[in-house]
Write a protein that holds these residues in place. Structure first.
Motif, PDB file in Angstrom:
ATOM      1  N   LEU A   1       0.803  -1.227   0.000  1.00 30.56           N
ATOM      2  CA  LEU A   1       0.000   0.000   0.000  1.00 30.56           C
ATOM      3  C   LEU A   1       0.835   1.275   0.000  1.00 30.56           C
ATOM      4  N   GLY A   2       2.152   1.155   0.153  1.00 30.50           N
ATOM      5  CA  GLY A   2       2.991   2.324   0.403  1.00 30.50           C
ATOM      6  C   GLY A   2       2.919   3.416  -0.640  1.00 30.50           C
ATOM      7  N   ASP A   3       2.746   3.104  -1.924  1.00 32.11           N
ATOM      8  CA  ASP A   3       2.782   4.111  -2.982  1.00 32.11           C
ATOM      9  C   ASP A   3       1.452   4.827  -3.174  1.00 32.11           C
ATOM     10  N   ILE A   4       0.425   4.400  -2.494  1.00 31.68           N
ATOM     11  CA  ILE A   4      -0.900   5.004  -2.668  1.00 31.68           C
ATOM     12  C   ILE A   4      -0.979   6.305  -1.863  1.00 31.68           C
ATOM     13  N   ARG A   5      -1.606   7.326  -2.432  1.00 30.10           N
ATOM     14  CA  ARG A   5      -1.840   8.555  -1.671  1.00 30.10           C
ATOM     15  C   ARG A   5      -2.723   8.249  -0.468  1.00 30.10           C
ATOM     16  N   LEU A   6      -2.339   8.786   0.670  1.00 26.23           N
ATOM     17  CA  LEU A   6      -3.076   8.480   1.898  1.00 26.23           C
ATOM     18  C   LEU A   6      -4.546   8.853   1.780  1.00 26.23           C
ATOM     19  N   ASP A   7      -4.831   9.995   1.190  1.00 28.79           N
ATOM     20  CA  ASP A   7      -6.214  10.450   1.103  1.00 28.79           C
ATOM     21  C   ASP A   7      -7.005   9.708   0.028  1.00 28.79           C
ATOM     22  N   ARG A   8      -6.337   8.844  -0.731  1.00 26.93           N
ATOM     23  CA  ARG A   8      -7.039   8.069  -1.754  1.00 26.93           C
ATOM     24  C   ARG A   8      -7.000   6.569  -1.479  1.00 26.93           C
ATOM     25  N   LEU A   9      -6.605   6.200  -0.262  1.00 29.39           N
ATOM     26  CA  LEU A   9      -6.601   4.793   0.118  1.00 29.39           C
ATOM     27  C   LEU A   9      -8.037   4.294   0.236  1.00 29.39           C
ATOM     28  N   ARG A  10      -8.335   3.210  -0.456  1.00 33.65           N
ATOM     29  CA  ARG A  10      -9.698   2.694  -0.496  1.00 33.65           C
ATOM     30  C   ARG A  10      -9.791   1.340   0.207  1.00 33.65           C
ATOM     31  N   VAL A  11     -11.010   0.977   0.517  1.00 30.90           N
ATOM     32  CA  VAL A  11     -11.258  -0.333   1.123  1.00 30.90           C
ATOM     33  C   VAL A  11     -10.775  -1.442   0.197  1.00 30.90           C
ATOM     34  N   SER A  12     -10.990  -1.269  -1.096  1.00 31.19           N
ATOM     35  CA  SER A  12     -10.587  -2.306  -2.054  1.00 31.19           C
ATOM     36  C   SER A  12      -9.069  -2.476  -2.085  1.00 31.19           C
ATOM     37  N   ASP A  13      -8.318  -1.386  -1.853  1.00 31.13           N
ATOM     38  CA  ASP A  13      -6.860  -1.502  -1.815  1.00 31.13           C
ATOM     39  C   ASP A  13      -6.421  -2.411  -0.673  1.00 31.13           C
ATOM     40  N   ILE A  14      -7.028  -2.221   0.491  1.00 31.57           N
ATOM     41  CA  ILE A  14      -6.657  -3.016   1.663  1.00 31.57           C
ATOM     42  C   ILE A  14      -7.104  -4.459   1.486  1.00 31.57           C
ATOM     43  N   ALA A  15      -8.307  -4.650   0.967  1.00 29.92           N
ATOM     44  CA  ALA A  15      -8.778  -6.013   0.715  1.00 29.92           C
ATOM     45  C   ALA A  15      -7.876  -6.722  -0.287  1.00 29.92           C
ATOM     46  N   GLY A  16      -7.401  -5.985  -1.291  1.00 31.35           N
ATOM     47  CA  GLY A  16      -6.494  -6.577  -2.267  1.00 31.35           C
ATOM     48  C   GLY A  16      -5.176  -7.003  -1.641  1.00 31.35           C
ATOM     49  N   MET A  17      -4.697  -6.255  -0.650  1.00 33.03           N
ATOM     50  CA  MET A  17      -3.475  -6.644   0.043  1.00 33.03           C
ATOM     51  C   MET A  17      -3.657  -8.004   0.718  1.00 33.03           C
ATOM     52  N   PHE A  18      -4.770  -8.197   1.405  1.00 28.94           N
ATOM     53  CA  PHE A  18      -4.991  -9.476   2.087  1.00 28.94           C
ATOM     54  C   PHE A  18      -5.206 -10.615   1.088  1.00 28.94           C
ATOM     55  N   ASP A  19      -5.807 -10.315  -0.061  1.00 23.86           N
ATOM     56  CA  ASP A  19      -5.925 -11.343  -1.105  1.00 23.86           C
ATOM     57  C   ASP A  19      -4.543 -11.769  -1.589  1.00 23.86           C
ATOM     58  N   ALA A  20      -3.651 -10.802  -1.780  1.00 21.16           N
ATOM     59  CA  ALA A  20      -2.292 -11.116  -2.231  1.00 21.16           C
ATOM     60  C   ALA A  20      -1.543 -11.935  -1.186  1.00 21.16           C
ATOM     61  N   ILE A  21      -1.754 -11.624   0.104  1.00 22.40           N
ATOM     62  CA  ILE A  21      -1.103 -12.396   1.169  1.00 22.40           C
ATOM     63  C   ILE A  21      -1.584 -13.839   1.150  1.00 22.40           C
ATOM     64  N   GLU A  22      -2.880 -14.037   0.961  1.00 25.13           N
ATOM     65  CA  GLU A  22      -3.423 -15.400   0.917  1.00 25.13           C
ATOM     66  C   GLU A  22      -2.893 -16.156  -0.306  1.00 25.13           C
ATOM     67  N   GLU A  23      -2.739 -15.471  -1.428  1.00 22.69           N
ATOM     68  CA  GLU A  23      -2.179 -16.118  -2.618  1.00 22.69           C
ATOM     69  C   GLU A  23      -0.747 -16.580  -2.354  1.00 22.69           C
ATOM     70  N   PHE A  24       0.023 -15.751  -1.644  1.00 21.11           N
ATOM     71  CA  PHE A  24       1.391 -16.153  -1.345  1.00 21.11           C
ATOM     72  C   PHE A  24       1.418 -17.310  -0.355  1.00 21.11           C
ATOM     73  N   ASN A  25       0.441 -17.364   0.540  1.00 20.05           N
ATOM     74  CA  ASN A  25       0.320 -18.532   1.423  1.00 20.05           C
ATOM     75  C   ASN A  25       0.177 -19.811   0.611  1.00 20.05           C
ATOM     76  N   ASP A  26      -0.638 -19.746  -0.440  1.00 20.43           N
ATOM     77  CA  ASP A  26      -0.825 -20.919  -1.305  1.00 20.43           C
ATOM     78  C   ASP A  26       0.486 -21.298  -2.007  1.00 20.43           C
ATOM     79  N   ILE A  27       1.253 -20.278  -2.410  1.00 24.66           N
ATOM     80  CA  ILE A  27       2.539 -20.554  -3.072  1.00 24.66           C
ATOM     81  C   ILE A  27       3.479 -21.262  -2.105  1.00 24.66           C
ATOM     82  N   ILE A  28       3.528 -20.805  -0.869  1.00 27.05           N
ATOM     83  CA  ILE A  28       4.400 -21.432   0.130  1.00 27.05           C
ATOM     84  C   ILE A  28       4.014 -22.893   0.326  1.00 27.05           C
ATOM     85  N   ALA A  29       2.707 -23.149   0.461  1.00 24.88           N
ATOM     86  CA  ALA A  29       2.243 -24.519   0.670  1.00 24.88           C
ATOM     87  C   ALA A  29       2.566 -25.399  -0.537  1.00 24.88           C
ATOM     88  N   THR A  30       2.387 -24.851  -1.753  1.00 24.97           N
ATOM     89  CA  THR A  30       2.667 -25.626  -2.965  1.00 24.97           C
ATOM     90  C   THR A  30       4.149 -25.967  -3.075  1.00 24.97           C
TER      91      THR A  30
END
Length: 498
Positions: free
Chosen positions: A117-146
């Motif tokens: 999230l670091g490059d996003i303007r603070l005043d333009r941070l959206r709920v979808s940006d944060i949700a996307g971060m957690f989706d990416a974390i879960e995807e990497f969890n799958d990569i680790i398990a694989t």
């Protein structure tokens, strides 16, 4: 438009192409409202610069409320704070917090919040940006398990030091971001809405303690052997750490509790170990690891058979950190049984002998549990030694913290009042204690079943006969037939006397 800093008149700002007079007047009011936010000429020049820049990029004027907020908080109107910049400022402001808490904030910011999230303007941070971060974390969890399940040494090595991020950690990451954004709202008024507060995550289910029954132990031994064989294949003939294989094999639950017999077997095996008194204290009274290694001799009251839990030694990375318990409930005094107090007296005599051996090199730290030179015991040393003793004793693995769970379960199984259990463990509420420790020893569950059956048992009493139906019961003066059969419909049936 206001003049330049040197007093030179600025070229008027003109716009055209509005479809209605109302649209043109609204735009004019918008521009006048921006310029009226502050009477300071320097601020008005900043507002003008912002208006021209935004018009050039977006063909519209900047948002009035956003500019008002920046003017009121004396921000640089032509500089946009990014999420990364604000998180850095957030960490600088968190000076008066526990070292472990600050380290947790720093790791969340470094490993997850800034990269995603670091490059996003603070005043333009959206709920979808944060949700996307957690989706990416879960995807990497799958990569680790694989990669770990591939069996390819190179692929396994690529994720050797990467740990999957569980639901609990995700909630903590969100809590860190939410706290940082709340400060941006309350202290600096950089935002008027906290998007982290409404992001939905999977609920965290607290693992309940599970007893190591005979069936579970048998299953674990087979899983442990299979796990050991996999490690040997992965290591390609190199030595496999037996403790790593021992604690790394799958188990029924992350929180496992020994039976009474298993706990007694461990205590009997560990009797000659120099840290036996520590493990006995945790197993019987349910101290946390940091509380156990942090017990000091002045807090041990032999005359009253009580111990004050007023200090702890925790870890910040590898560095041990000393301090008082974090909550009022954790700062407590507990009663200790006679046998444990006798073991502590033996431990004190052993420590005195070690002091004589060390002579001038002895460090008089005042702690009950120390290394051979008298210095405070490192918490991880207590854990490593515990695993080795469990392995040597041939017992199924539990964590050192699970000795605490075992003490709580044993107290409840022995019929100790829930309030006393709560105070002994240092919990804030008895509801938390009750919700966490629902598992009991099989013997206690069987005894409860027998007690219930015994309570319900009694002399055999004949069951009463069925209540006769009023419509089918013959009464005096009737033929015994149902009403309406063989009689006139107006016949009155006499009622029995009161």
């Amino acid at each position: 438009m206001p003049a330049h800093a040197d007093g030179k008149r600025r070229t008027p700002l003109r716009r055209s192409g509005f479809t209605t007079l109302e649209d043109a007047e609204a735009e004019l009011d918008h521009a006048r409202g921006l310029l009226a936010l502050d009477t300071d000429p320097a601020v008005r020049r900043q507002i003008t610069k912002l208006m021209l820049s935004v018009l050039k990029d977006t063909k519209s004027l900047p948002d009035l409320e956003e500019v008002r907020r920046k003017v009121q908080t004396r921000q640089d109107l032509n500089r946009h704070v990014t999420v990364a910049e604000w998180l850095g400022e957030f960490l600088k402001r968190k000076r008066s917090i526990e070292a472990t808490t600050k380290r947790s904030y720093e790791s969340h910011v470094r490993l997850y919040l800034k990269p995603y999230l670091g490059d996003i303007r603070l005043d333009r941070l959206r709920v979808s940006d944060i949700a996307g971060m957690f989706d990416a974390i879960e995807e990497f969890n799958d990569i680790i398990a694989t990669e770990r399940a591939s069996g390819d040494p190179a692929r396994v090595a690529a994720v050797r030091y990467r740990r999957p991020v569980g639901p609990t950690t995700m909630h903590r990451i969100r809590a860190t971001l939410r706290h940082a954004l709340n400060i941006a709202i309350c202290q600096d008024r950089l935002l008027d809405f906290n998007p982290a507060a409404v992001v939905e995550l999977d609920s965290v289910t607290r693992p309940k303690p599970v007893i190591w029954t005979d069936e579970r132990v048998t299953r674990w031994r087979a899983d442990h052997q299979a796990h050991l064989e996999r490690l040997k294949r992965t290591r390609e003939g190199k030595r496999v750490d037996p403790i790593a294989a021992y604690i790394g094999a799958p188990r029924p639950s992350p929180v496992m509790v020994w039976t009474r017999e298993q706990t007694n077997a461990f205590l009997a095996y560990a009797r000659r170990d120099r840290l036996f008194a520590l493990y006995r204290l945790i197993a019987v009274r349910g101290l946390r690891r940091g509380e156990g290694v942090g017990v000091r001799w002045p807090d041990v009251i032999f005359e009253k058979a009580r111990i004050g839990v007023h200090w702890q030694i925790t870890q910040l990375g590898w560095t041990p950190i000393q301090g008082s318990p974090k909550t009022d409930a954790s700062d407590r005094e507990i009663a200790v049984d006679a046998e444990t107090m006798a073991i502590l007296k033996e431990h004190k005599k052993r420590q005195a002998r070690e002091r004589l051996v060390m002579g001038a090199d002895w460090a008089d730290s005042g702690f009950v549990f120390t290394n051979e030179s008298g210095r405070p015991l490192h918490p991880q040393h207590a854990t490593d030694r515990f695993y080795w003793l469990c392995y040597q004793a041939g017992l199924p693995p539990i964590r050192l913290h699970d000795l605490r769970h075992g003490a709580a379960t044993a107290m409840l199984a022995a019929g100790v009042d829930i309030k006393i259990v709560q105070e002994t463990l240092g919990h804030k509420s008895s509801a938390f204690t009750r919700d966490t420790y629902t598992s009991v020893y099989p013997e206690a569950a069987a005894a409860a079943a027998e007690a219930t059956a015994t309570f319900l048992a009694g002399p055999v009493v004949p069951a009463p006969g069925p209540v006769p139906s009023r419509r089918s019961t013959a009464r005096p003066g009737t033929s015994g037939k149902p009403e309406g059969e063989g009689e006139a419909s107006g016949t009155v049936i006499p009622m029995p006397p009161h």
